[in-house]
Write a protein that holds these residues in place. Structure first.
Motif, PDB file in Angstrom:
ATOM      1  N   ASN A  41       0.820  -1.215   0.000  1.00  0.00           N
ATOM      2  CA  ASN A  41       0.000   0.000   0.000  1.00  0.00           C
ATOM      3  C   ASN A  41       0.853   1.264   0.000  1.00  0.00           C
ATOM      4  O   ASN A  41       0.564   2.216  -0.730  1.00  0.00           O
ATOM      5  N   LEU A  42       1.884   1.273   0.808  1.00  0.00           N
ATOM      6  CA  LEU A  42       2.713   2.459   0.916  1.00  0.00           C
ATOM      7  C   LEU A  42       3.497   2.719  -0.374  1.00  0.00           C
ATOM      8  O   LEU A  42       3.553   3.845  -0.860  1.00  0.00           O
ATOM      9  N   LEU A  43       4.080   1.673  -0.944  1.00  0.00           N
ATOM     10  CA  LEU A  43       4.819   1.843  -2.200  1.00  0.00           C
ATOM     11  C   LEU A  43       3.901   2.349  -3.305  1.00  0.00           C
ATOM     12  O   LEU A  43       4.260   3.257  -4.063  1.00  0.00           O
ATOM     13  N   ASP A  44       2.705   1.776  -3.404  1.00  0.00           N
ATOM     14  CA  ASP A  44       1.737   2.228  -4.411  1.00  0.00           C
ATOM     15  C   ASP A  44       1.355   3.692  -4.198  1.00  0.00           C
ATOM     16  O   ASP A  44       1.322   4.488  -5.137  1.00  0.00           O
ATOM     17  N   ASN A  45       1.070   4.063  -2.952  1.00  0.00           N
ATOM     18  CA  ASN A  45       0.659   5.439  -2.644  1.00  0.00           C
ATOM     19  C   ASN A  45       1.776   6.440  -2.898  1.00  0.00           C
ATOM     20  O   ASN A  45       1.520   7.546  -3.378  1.00  0.00           O
ATOM     21  N   LEU A  46       2.997   6.086  -2.569  1.00  0.00           N
ATOM     22  CA  LEU A  46       4.110   6.993  -2.819  1.00  0.00           C
ATOM     23  C   LEU A  46       4.245   7.276  -4.308  1.00  0.00           C
ATOM     24  O   LEU A  46       4.374   8.433  -4.722  1.00  0.00           O
ATOM     25  N   GLU A  47       4.200   6.232  -5.121  1.00  0.00           N
ATOM     26  CA  GLU A  47       4.345   6.407  -6.560  1.00  0.00           C
ATOM     27  C   GLU A  47       3.151   7.147  -7.170  1.00  0.00           C
ATOM     28  O   GLU A  47       3.317   7.961  -8.075  1.00  0.00           O
ATOM     29  N   GLN A  48       1.956   6.894  -6.670  1.00  0.00           N
ATOM     30  CA  GLN A  48       0.769   7.596  -7.178  1.00  0.00           C
ATOM     31  C   GLN A  48       0.807   9.083  -6.850  1.00  0.00           C
ATOM     32  O   GLN A  48       0.173   9.886  -7.519  1.00  0.00           O
ATOM     33  N   ASN A  49       1.563   9.449  -5.818  1.00  0.00           N
ATOM     34  CA  ASN A  49       1.653  10.849  -5.412  1.00  0.00           C
ATOM     35  C   ASN A  49       2.936  11.515  -5.899  1.00  0.00           C
ATOM     36  O   ASN A  49       3.386  12.518  -5.345  1.00  0.00           O
ATOM     37  N   GLY A  50       3.548  10.954  -6.939  1.00  0.00           N
ATOM     38  CA  GLY A  50       4.669  11.615  -7.593  1.00  0.00           C
ATOM     39  C   GLY A  50       6.032  11.393  -6.979  1.00  0.00           C
ATOM     40  O   GLY A  50       6.978  12.077  -7.338  1.00  0.00           O
ATOM     41  N   LEU A  51       6.148  10.474  -6.044  1.00  0.00           N
ATOM     42  CA  LEU A  51       7.444  10.180  -5.451  1.00  0.00           C
ATOM     43  C   LEU A  51       8.013   8.918  -6.068  1.00  0.00           C
ATOM     44  O   LEU A  51       7.289   7.971  -6.347  1.00  0.00           O
ATOM     45  N   LYS A  52       9.313   8.919  -6.298  1.00  0.00           N
ATOM     46  CA  LYS A  52       9.971   7.773  -6.905  1.00  0.00           C
ATOM     47  C   LYS A  52      10.567   6.906  -5.795  1.00  0.00           C
ATOM     48  O   LYS A  52      11.334   7.391  -4.966  1.00  0.00           O
ATOM     49  N   ALA A  60      18.217  -5.836   8.942  1.00  0.00           N
ATOM     50  CA  ALA A  60      18.611  -6.959   9.795  1.00  0.00           C
ATOM     51  C   ALA A  60      17.601  -8.102   9.736  1.00  0.00           C
ATOM     52  O   ALA A  60      17.383  -8.801  10.720  1.00  0.00           O
ATOM     53  N   ASN A  61      16.956  -8.264   8.576  1.00  0.00           N
ATOM     54  CA  ASN A  61      15.938  -9.302   8.403  1.00  0.00           C
ATOM     55  C   ASN A  61      14.847  -9.260   9.475  1.00  0.00           C
ATOM     56  O   ASN A  61      14.292 -10.282   9.848  1.00  0.00           O
ATOM     57  N   ASP A  62      14.563  -8.070   9.980  1.00  0.00           N
ATOM     58  CA  ASP A  62      13.515  -7.879  10.981  1.00  0.00           C
ATOM     59  C   ASP A  62      12.186  -7.753  10.251  1.00  0.00           C
ATOM     60  O   ASP A  62      11.942  -6.788   9.526  1.00  0.00           O
ATOM     61  N   LYS A  63      11.314  -8.708  10.419  1.00  0.00           N
ATOM     62  CA  LYS A  63      10.037  -8.729   9.704  1.00  0.00           C
ATOM     63  C   LYS A  63       9.044  -7.689  10.219  1.00  0.00           C
ATOM     64  O   LYS A  63       7.941  -7.579   9.712  1.00  0.00           O
ATOM     65  N   ASN A  64       9.429  -6.927  11.246  1.00  0.00           N
ATOM     66  CA  ASN A  64       8.548  -5.897  11.798  1.00  0.00           C
ATOM     67  C   ASN A  64       8.954  -4.493  11.380  1.00  0.00           C
ATOM     68  O   ASN A  64       8.368  -3.522  11.834  1.00  0.00           O
ATOM     69  N   ARG A  65       9.984  -4.372  10.552  1.00  0.00           N
ATOM     70  CA  ARG A  65      10.449  -3.050  10.123  1.00  0.00           C
ATOM     71  C   ARG A  65      10.588  -3.019   8.608  1.00  0.00           C
ATOM     72  O   ARG A  65      10.885  -4.013   7.974  1.00  0.00           O
ATOM     73  N   LEU A  66      10.409  -1.827   8.063  1.00  0.00           N
ATOM     74  CA  LEU A  66      10.526  -1.636   6.625  1.00  0.00           C
ATOM     75  C   LEU A  66      11.197  -0.290   6.376  1.00  0.00           C
ATOM     76  O   LEU A  66      10.788   0.723   6.933  1.00  0.00           O
ATOM     77  N   ILE A  67      12.234  -0.293   5.574  1.00  0.00           N
ATOM     78  CA  ILE A  67      12.931   0.936   5.197  1.00  0.00           C
ATOM     79  C   ILE A  67      12.588   1.219   3.737  1.00  0.00           C
ATOM     80  O   ILE A  67      12.713   0.345   2.882  1.00  0.00           O
ATOM     81  N   ILE A  68      12.139   2.447   3.459  1.00  0.00           N
ATOM     82  CA  ILE A  68      11.809   2.850   2.099  1.00  0.00           C
ATOM     83  C   ILE A  68      12.612   4.101   1.771  1.00  0.00           C
ATOM     84  O   ILE A  68      12.592   5.072   2.522  1.00  0.00           O
ATOM     85  N   ILE A  69      13.313   4.062   0.655  1.00  0.00           N
ATOM     86  CA  ILE A  69      14.106   5.196   0.203  1.00  0.00           C
ATOM     87  C   ILE A  69      13.370   5.827  -0.970  1.00  0.00           C
ATOM     88  O   ILE A  69      13.031   5.141  -1.933  1.00  0.00           O
ATOM     89  N   ILE A  70      13.104   7.133  -0.869  1.00  0.00           N
ATOM     90  CA  ILE A  70      12.327   7.812  -1.901  1.00  0.00           C
ATOM     91  C   ILE A  70      13.093   8.996  -2.470  1.00  0.00           C
ATOM     92  O   ILE A  70      14.042   9.496  -1.852  1.00  0.00           O
ATOM     93  N   SER A  71      12.664   9.442  -3.620  1.00  0.00           N
ATOM     94  CA  SER A  71      13.189  10.647  -4.256  1.00  0.00           C
ATOM     95  C   SER A  71      12.045  11.285  -5.030  1.00  0.00           C
ATOM     96  O   SER A  71      10.955  10.738  -5.105  1.00  0.00           O
ATOM     97  N   SER A  72      12.320  12.442  -5.564  1.00  0.00           N
ATOM     98  CA  SER A  72      11.333  13.131  -6.408  1.00  0.00           C
ATOM     99  C   SER A  72      12.087  13.991  -7.413  1.00  0.00           C
ATOM    100  O   SER A  72      13.288  14.230  -7.264  1.00  0.00           O
ATOM    101  N   LEU A  73      11.394  14.456  -8.402  1.00  0.00           N
ATOM    102  CA  LEU A  73      12.022  15.330  -9.391  1.00  0.00           C
ATOM    103  C   LEU A  73      12.560  16.594  -8.733  1.00  0.00           C
ATOM    104  O   LEU A  73      13.630  17.080  -9.091  1.00  0.00           O
ATOM    105  N   GLU A  74      11.828  17.137  -7.762  1.00  0.00           N
ATOM    106  CA  GLU A  74      12.265  18.342  -7.071  1.00  0.00           C
ATOM    107  C   GLU A  74      13.555  18.092  -6.295  1.00  0.00           C
ATOM    108  O   GLU A  74      14.474  18.921  -6.315  1.00  0.00           O
TER     109      GLU A  74
END
Length: 81
Positions: A41-52, A60-74
């Motif tokens: 859901n988060l990856l889809d929403n980020l891309e739908q809102n113009g973020l790459k 650390a293979n922790d199934k309770n955490r997620l790291i997302i790296i984003i960028s934008s044209l700006e």
């Protein structure tokens, strides 16, 4: 609600930007949903809102955490200047 989460995630780092308060991770939000649902859901929403989405992983293979790296044209334009 989803837009609010995205905005909150983007604004939180501004609060933590100081030489005294550096951290490798910034907590965007907590939820009781499964990480796979949140990830999709988060990856889809980020891309739908113009973020790459540059990358994402679970630290650390922790199934309770997620790291997302984003960028934008700006952001990319600002770095080039």
């Amino acid at each position: 609600m989803k837009i609010l989460r995205i905005i909150l995630m983007l604004l939180l780092p501004l609060h933590y930007v100081s030489a005294q308060n550096l951290s490798p991770y910034i907590l965007g939000f907590e939820t009781t949903e499964s990480i796979s649902n949140v990830n999709k859901n988060l990856l889809d929403n980020l891309e739908q809102n113009g973020l790459k989405v540059v990358g994402h992983y679970q630290p650390a293979n922790d199934k309770n955490r997620l790291i997302i790296i984003i960028s934008s044209l700006e952001l990319e334009s600002a770095v080039k200047k």
